[in-house]
Design a protein around this motif. Structure first.
Motif, short mmCIF file in Angstrom:
data_model
loop_
_atom_site.label_atom_id
_atom_site.label_comp_id
_atom_site.label_asym_id
_atom_site.label_seq_id
_atom_site.Cartn_x
_atom_site.Cartn_y
_atom_site.Cartn_z
N GLU A 243 13.95 3.44 -6.36
CA GLU A 243 12.70 2.22 -6.26
C GLU A 243 11.41 2.68 -6.78
N SER A 244 11.16 3.86 -6.52
CA SER A 244 9.89 4.67 -7.13
C SER A 244 9.90 4.99 -8.54
N MET A 245 11.02 5.16 -8.97
CA MET A 245 11.33 5.54 -10.44
C MET A 245 10.97 4.42 -11.24
N LEU A 246 11.56 3.03 -10.56
CA LEU A 246 11.61 1.80 -11.34
C LEU A 246 10.17 1.44 -11.59
N LEU A 247 9.42 1.60 -10.49
CA LEU A 247 7.67 1.39 -10.62
C LEU A 247 7.18 2.08 -12.00
N LYS A 248 7.70 3.36 -12.01
CA LYS A 248 6.97 4.36 -13.18
C LYS A 248 7.64 3.62 -14.49
N LEU B 199 0.60 -1.32 0.06
CA LEU B 199 -0.07 -0.01 0.21
C LEU B 199 0.91 1.18 -0.04
N PRO B 200 0.39 2.11 -0.92
CA PRO B 200 0.99 3.62 -0.56
C PRO B 200 1.01 4.45 0.62
N VAL B 201 1.59 4.09 1.44
CA VAL B 201 1.77 4.54 2.85
C VAL B 201 2.95 5.28 3.09
N ASN B 202 3.94 5.28 2.72
CA ASN B 202 5.16 5.92 2.89
C ASN B 202 5.11 7.37 2.50
N GLY B 203 5.85 8.21 3.28
CA GLY B 203 5.95 9.65 3.04
C GLY B 203 4.96 10.42 4.03
N PRO B 204 4.18 11.36 3.54
CA PRO B 204 4.32 11.90 2.37
C PRO B 204 5.49 12.88 1.83
N SER C 80 -6.12 18.52 0.76
CA SER C 80 -6.66 19.10 1.81
C SER C 80 -7.02 20.54 1.91
N TRP C 81 -7.79 20.85 2.93
CA TRP C 81 -8.18 22.28 3.11
C TRP C 81 -7.00 23.03 3.58
N ASP C 82 -6.02 22.35 4.04
CA ASP C 82 -4.89 23.22 4.52
C ASP C 82 -3.94 23.71 3.33
N GLY C 83 -4.66 23.49 2.11
CA GLY C 83 -3.78 23.98 0.98
C GLY C 83 -2.53 23.04 0.45
N ILE C 84 -2.31 22.01 1.19
CA ILE C 84 -1.28 21.11 0.83
C ILE C 84 -1.82 19.84 -0.23
N ILE C 85 -1.06 19.47 -0.94
CA ILE C 85 -1.17 18.48 -1.94
C ILE C 85 -0.14 17.40 -1.52
N ALA C 86 -0.26 16.44 -0.92
CA ALA C 86 0.78 15.31 -0.43
C ALA C 86 0.64 14.22 -1.41
N ASN C 87 1.67 13.71 -1.40
CA ASN C 87 1.94 12.38 -2.25
C ASN C 87 2.39 11.18 -1.58
N TRP C 88 1.65 10.08 -1.36
CA TRP C 88 2.16 8.91 -0.50
C TRP C 88 2.63 7.89 -1.71
N GLU C 89 3.47 7.07 -1.48
CA GLU C 89 4.11 6.17 -2.31
C GLU C 89 4.57 4.92 -1.52
N PHE C 90 4.61 3.95 -2.46
CA PHE C 90 5.45 2.80 -2.04
C PHE C 90 6.36 2.36 -3.13
N ASP D 175 -12.23 -4.28 7.09
CA ASP D 175 -11.28 -3.70 8.10
C ASP D 175 -10.59 -2.63 7.62
N GLN D 176 -10.06 -1.72 8.74
CA GLN D 176 -9.23 -0.62 8.24
C GLN D 176 -7.65 -0.99 8.09
N VAL D 177 -7.23 -1.00 6.79
CA VAL D 177 -5.93 -1.56 6.51
C VAL D 177 -4.89 -0.63 6.53
N ALA D 178 -5.27 0.81 6.66
CA ALA D 178 -4.20 1.79 6.54
C ALA D 178 -4.98 3.25 6.91
N LYS D 179 -4.18 4.11 7.62
CA LYS D 179 -4.76 5.33 7.70
C LYS D 179 -3.45 6.45 7.49
N LEU D 180 -3.70 7.16 6.52
CA LEU D 180 -2.58 8.24 6.42
C LEU D 180 -2.69 9.57 6.87
N ASP D 181 -1.93 9.70 7.84
CA ASP D 181 -2.30 10.86 8.74
C ASP D 181 -1.14 11.93 8.45
#
Length: 471
Positions: A456-461, A91-96, A440-450, A412-418
């Protein structure tokens, strides 16, 4: 008095045994969608012929690779369900990492169908289109026209050529995304053509109603819109006129979408607590719904289709997501719901704690998912991508600034990105590789990846582009 009336008047019209014992999700008991999900996200059955011992799910990638080398399926490569089984475990839970920050609430966001572009709409009238494959470089910066309060929705055409955006106005606007102009200022540097969803519009100051949701059809020829005048609209882009107006609900229609590629069936959700199904092929009387789905105790904020013309999910102000099968819908299309907490307003009040334990006595949903919060704004929810996960999960934004991911079948809740400090109104899973973007309403666009940023991320692309035997 009917049991519906007893229940919503405040007396106990609910069997106590039917109430969830805790404020939590309960999984799907429908065998068909469970089997469909399993087929799309479970390794090929012939894998057991080459892997020693009894295969227990989930099967490790090492064993999967061993089976592929032994050509277990006779094709010398992974099947689509094999690829989903591997990718859906990571799951893309690393980061953000932060994609962009702007001093305005982010209201809507969307990946293009191929994942190469990402669109974000802000309250201050900006819409930014990012080129994902070029390191999130801004592809187009659009200054919206005739904005009232905020951009309520934005939708990119399937061919990535046009973007339509709406506001609390009966006029939506369409922009050519492929034009050479990077700074798109409405009718100054570029034409933003107005699409009138009301025959009574005399000028751009006419705010007789607002559009809360607008979506392209899969062929890009039509738009469907949901509005504050309790109606659904279908707009033909070729003829530049309305094809259909349906007086659909008893309150604001917050969500609408086409059910599948055909464009014949439409799903809608409203503040009247109801989801409705509309079949354009067989209207006996104009505006007659094919059926109604009862189960939410408060208004519907968003709807997402599974794309098969049968299943969809809805997010509700009763702090739950529900999974529906339209074959189980009620024919009582004239059913009228009644509010239990008439004085409660989700925009500035907490949801009553006791209400979280209640369930509609005639709930037609297949499953209910709880844990996230739907307050202050129209929080959105989605199925995870078919290509990389087999639609094994559903996910949603939340008022507490997080993204929640649930297992579709067991609940089941399998992940929570906080991460965020303000509500995450929209969030989007990349259609091909493990990436979730939260807006989000805080004006931030955040990117979560695995597994995260880097090689490694570029390899996925690169793997996605090559489409090798792994998939």
């Amino acid at each position: 008095m009917s049991r519906f009336g007893r229940y919503f008047d405040g007396s106990d019209g609910v069997n106590e045994a039917r109430r969830p014992t805790r404020d939590q999700s309960h999984g799907c008991c429908d065998d068909e969608i469970s089997q469909l999900t399993k087929i799309k996200s479970t390794p090929h059955g012939h894998l057991s012929r080459t892997v020693p011992g009894k295969a227990k799910l989930p099967i490790s990638p090492v064993k999967m690779l061993l089976g592929r080398e032994c050509n277990y399926n006779g094709r010398g490569r992974f099947s689509l369900s094999d690829g989903c089984h591997v990718l859906s475990r990571y799951l893309p839970v690393n980061g953000p990492s932060v994609v962009d920050t702007i001093r305005s609430c982010t209201y809507v966001s969307q990946f293009s169908t191929d994942g190469s572009l990402f669109i974000a709409g802000f309250q201050d009238s900006h819409i930014r289109i990012y080129d994902v494959d070029l390191g999130w470089k801004i592809h187009k910066d659009i200054q919206a026209r005739s904005l009232r309060w905020t951009i309520t929705d934005a939708s990119l055409s399937p061919d990535r050529r046009f973007l339509v955006y709406s506001s609390i106005s009966p006029i939506a606007h369409i922009v050519n995304v492929e034009s050479a102009t990077k700074e798109s200022l409405a009718n100054v540097t570029e034409i933003h053509e107005g699409l009138e969803f009301s025959s009574n519009v005399d000028n751009y100051d006419d705010y007789s109603f607002g559009i809360f949701s607008v979506k392209f059809s899969n062929d890009g020829r039509e738009l469907v819109a949901a509005s504050s005048d309790q109606s659904i609209y279908v707009y033909d882009l070729a003829s530049k006129r309305l094809n259909l107006r349906i007086q659909a609900h008893m309150s604001d229609v917050n969500a609408v979408c086409f059910a599948d590629e055909s464009g014949h069936i439409i799903y809608s959700g409203s503040d009247d607590h109801l989801c409705k199904v509309w079949d354009r092929r067989c209207f006996v009387n104009r505006g007659q719904a094919a059926g109604v789905l009862i189960g939410h105790l408060e208004g519907i904020t968003f709807i997402d289709t599974r794309g098969d013309g049968r299943y969809f999910i809805s997010n509700g102000k009763d702090q739950s997501i529900k999974l529906w099968d339209i074959r189980k819908m009620s024919s009582d299309v004239n059913y009228t719901s009644r509010r239990r907490y008439a004085d409660w307003d989700y925009r500035w009040m907490e949801y009553p704690e006791r209400a979280k334990k209640l369930r509609h006595p005639d709930d037609l949903s297949l499953a209910t998912y709880r844990g996230h919060s739907v307050l202050r704004t129209l929080i959105r929810c989605y199925f995870s991508p078919a290509y990389s996960t087999g639609q094994k999960y559903i996910y949603t934004g939340s008022t507490d600034g997080s993204v929640y991911i649930y297992d579709l079948v067991n609940g089941d809740q399998v992940a929570k990105l906080d991460f965020h400090d303000d509500p995450v109104r929209d969030c989007n899973w990349h259609p091909s590789y493990p990436m979730i973007v939260s807006s989000s309403w805080d004006g931030i666009i955040a990117n979560w990846e695995f597994p995260g940023k880097g090689q490694e991320s570029m390899l996925l692309k690169r793997t996605r582009r090559r489409r090798p035997a792994f998939y």
